[in-house]
Design a protein around this motif. Structure first.
Motif, short mmCIF file in Angstrom:
data_model
loop_
_atom_site.label_atom_id
_atom_site.label_comp_id
_atom_site.label_asym_id
_atom_site.label_seq_id
_atom_site.Cartn_x
_atom_site.Cartn_y
_atom_site.Cartn_z
N VAL A 158 5.19 -10.61 -7.69
CA VAL A 158 4.78 -10.00 -6.42
C VAL A 158 3.33 -9.57 -6.56
O VAL A 158 2.92 -9.06 -7.59
N LYS A 159 2.53 -9.77 -5.50
CA LYS A 159 1.14 -9.32 -5.49
C LYS A 159 0.96 -8.30 -4.37
O LYS A 159 1.25 -8.58 -3.21
N VAL A 160 0.48 -7.11 -4.75
CA VAL A 160 0.23 -6.03 -3.79
C VAL A 160 -1.27 -5.76 -3.82
O VAL A 160 -1.82 -5.43 -4.86
N ASP A 161 -1.91 -5.88 -2.66
CA ASP A 161 -3.37 -5.74 -2.60
C ASP A 161 -3.78 -4.27 -2.52
O ASP A 161 -2.95 -3.37 -2.35
N GLU A 162 -5.07 -4.03 -2.58
CA GLU A 162 -5.66 -2.69 -2.65
C GLU A 162 -5.17 -1.75 -1.55
O GLU A 162 -5.08 -2.13 -0.39
N GLY A 163 -4.88 -0.51 -1.96
CA GLY A 163 -4.59 0.56 -1.01
C GLY A 163 -3.25 0.51 -0.32
O GLY A 163 -2.96 1.36 0.51
N THR A 164 -2.43 -0.46 -0.63
CA THR A 164 -1.13 -0.59 0.04
C THR A 164 -0.13 0.43 -0.50
O THR A 164 -0.13 0.76 -1.68
N ALA A 165 0.72 0.92 0.40
CA ALA A 165 1.77 1.87 0.02
C ALA A 165 3.13 1.22 0.24
O ALA A 165 3.46 0.79 1.34
N ILE A 166 3.91 1.14 -0.83
CA ILE A 166 5.29 0.67 -0.76
C ILE A 166 6.15 1.93 -0.77
O ILE A 166 6.15 2.68 -1.73
N SER A 167 6.88 2.19 0.30
CA SER A 167 7.60 3.46 0.46
C SER A 167 8.91 3.52 -0.32
O SER A 167 9.36 2.52 -0.90
N ILE A 168 9.52 4.67 -0.28
CA ILE A 168 10.74 4.98 -1.05
C ILE A 168 11.83 3.93 -0.82
O ILE A 168 12.18 3.60 0.32
N GLY A 169 12.33 3.38 -1.90
CA GLY A 169 13.50 2.51 -1.85
C GLY A 169 13.27 1.13 -1.26
O GLY A 169 14.23 0.39 -1.06
N ALA A 170 12.02 0.74 -1.00
CA ALA A 170 11.76 -0.59 -0.47
C ALA A 170 12.04 -1.64 -1.54
O ALA A 170 11.94 -1.38 -2.74
N THR A 171 12.41 -2.84 -1.10
CA THR A 171 12.68 -3.96 -2.00
C THR A 171 11.81 -5.12 -1.59
O THR A 171 11.81 -5.53 -0.42
N ILE A 172 11.05 -5.67 -2.54
CA ILE A 172 10.15 -6.79 -2.28
C ILE A 172 10.68 -8.00 -3.05
O ILE A 172 10.81 -7.97 -4.27
N LYS A 173 10.99 -9.08 -2.31
CA LYS A 173 11.51 -10.30 -2.91
C LYS A 173 10.48 -10.93 -3.87
O LYS A 173 9.28 -10.80 -3.68
N HIS A 174 10.99 -11.66 -4.85
CA HIS A 174 10.19 -12.38 -5.83
C HIS A 174 9.11 -13.24 -5.14
O HIS A 174 9.38 -13.91 -4.14
N GLY A 175 7.88 -13.21 -5.66
CA GLY A 175 6.83 -14.12 -5.23
C GLY A 175 6.13 -13.75 -3.93
O GLY A 175 5.34 -14.54 -3.41
N ILE A 176 6.34 -12.56 -3.41
CA ILE A 176 5.76 -12.15 -2.13
C ILE A 176 4.34 -11.61 -2.33
O ILE A 176 4.06 -10.94 -3.32
N ASN A 177 3.45 -11.88 -1.36
CA ASN A 177 2.09 -11.33 -1.35
C ASN A 177 2.00 -10.31 -0.22
O ASN A 177 2.34 -10.61 0.92
N ILE A 178 1.50 -9.11 -0.55
CA ILE A 178 1.34 -8.06 0.45
C ILE A 178 -0.15 -7.72 0.53
O ILE A 178 -0.78 -7.38 -0.47
N GLY A 179 -0.71 -7.81 1.74
CA GLY A 179 -2.13 -7.61 1.96
C GLY A 179 -2.58 -6.19 1.74
O GLY A 179 -1.79 -5.27 1.57
N LYS A 180 -3.90 -6.00 1.80
CA LYS A 180 -4.49 -4.69 1.53
C LYS A 180 -4.22 -3.70 2.65
O LYS A 180 -4.10 -4.05 3.81
N TYR A 181 -4.14 -2.43 2.25
CA TYR A 181 -3.93 -1.29 3.15
C TYR A 181 -2.79 -1.50 4.13
O TYR A 181 -2.88 -1.16 5.30
N SER A 182 -1.72 -2.06 3.63
CA SER A 182 -0.48 -2.22 4.41
C SER A 182 0.47 -1.08 4.05
O SER A 182 0.33 -0.44 3.01
N LEU A 183 1.42 -0.83 4.92
CA LEU A 183 2.43 0.19 4.68
C LEU A 183 3.80 -0.45 4.80
O LEU A 183 4.15 -0.99 5.86
N ILE A 184 4.57 -0.42 3.73
CA ILE A 184 5.93 -0.94 3.72
C ILE A 184 6.87 0.25 3.85
O ILE A 184 6.86 1.15 3.02
#
Length: 197
Positions: A158-184
């Motif tokens: 998984v790739k998480v870009d700058e400034g992104t927040a992954i919140s409590i208990g979130a699940t990110i599937k294998h191989g996912i890209n998450i852009g910068k300054y996103s909120l999950i």
């Protein structure tokens, strides 16, 4: 390598700062105090609070840590301190209960809370937060100033870009890209890529 019982000052005087202080003690530091221009009291967590780093007479002999949960605010503090050449004094703080693979890399100023896990080939940038009991699996990459919430799970690569927040208990599937300054959001399941912002 940091000598045990080195002194450390923590920016912030709230719940996250209290957690960072606990990790610092677990990592062998002595917490000297807290820096927070907005805190109204003189003491927090039984340590002095000052409005500015300059208010600590022994500041030159202390390491520094960020006890601020907001990703953008952490970046702002580091930029302000870089002017005074303070940014090199931020060690990575890793709680003794963490499981960090020998093949993983953890950046400057990053804090790994109790029971967090970082798998083989994982790369964590500078000034990130790996919160309590989060799991970042093999070959995942977390860019600077990102935060992984308590109990969040990231599959492998998984790739998480700058400034992104992954919140409590979130699940990110294998191989996912998450852009910068996103909120999950909390308890989300992310099964496809997420754009910036």
């Amino acid at each position: 390598m940091v000598n045990t019982k080195s002194k450390i000052l923590i920016f912030g005087a709230g719940g996250h700062a209290k957690s960072v202080a606990s990790v610092a003690v677990s990592a062998g530091f002595l917490v000297e105090g807290f820096v927070d221009p907005y805190f109204k009291n003189s003491y927090f967590n039984e340590k002095p609070v000052r409005k500015s780093l300059l208010d600590f007479h022994n500041r030159e002999e202390c390491y520094l840590a960020l006890g601020v949960g907001d990703n953008s605010t952490r970046k702002k503090i580091v930029k302000e301190l870089a002017i005074d050449n303070f940014s090199e004094r931020f060690p990575s703080l890793i709680h003794h209960s963490c499981v960090i693979s020998e093949e993983a890399k953890v950046g400057q100023g990053t804090v790994a809370m109790p029971n967090s896990v970082l798998g083989p080939g994982g790369k964590i940038g500078n000034f990130c937060i790996l919160n309590t009991s989060c799991s970042v699996d093999h070959d995942s990459e977390i860019a600077d100033y990102a935060s992984i919430g308590p109990g969040a799970t990231l599959g492998g690569a998984v790739k998480v870009d700058e400034g992104t927040a992954i919140s409590i208990g979130a699940t990110i599937k294998h191989g996912i890209n998450i852009g910068k300054y996103s909120l999950i959001g909390a308890s989300s399941y992310i099964h496809s890529d997420v754009e910036d912002y």
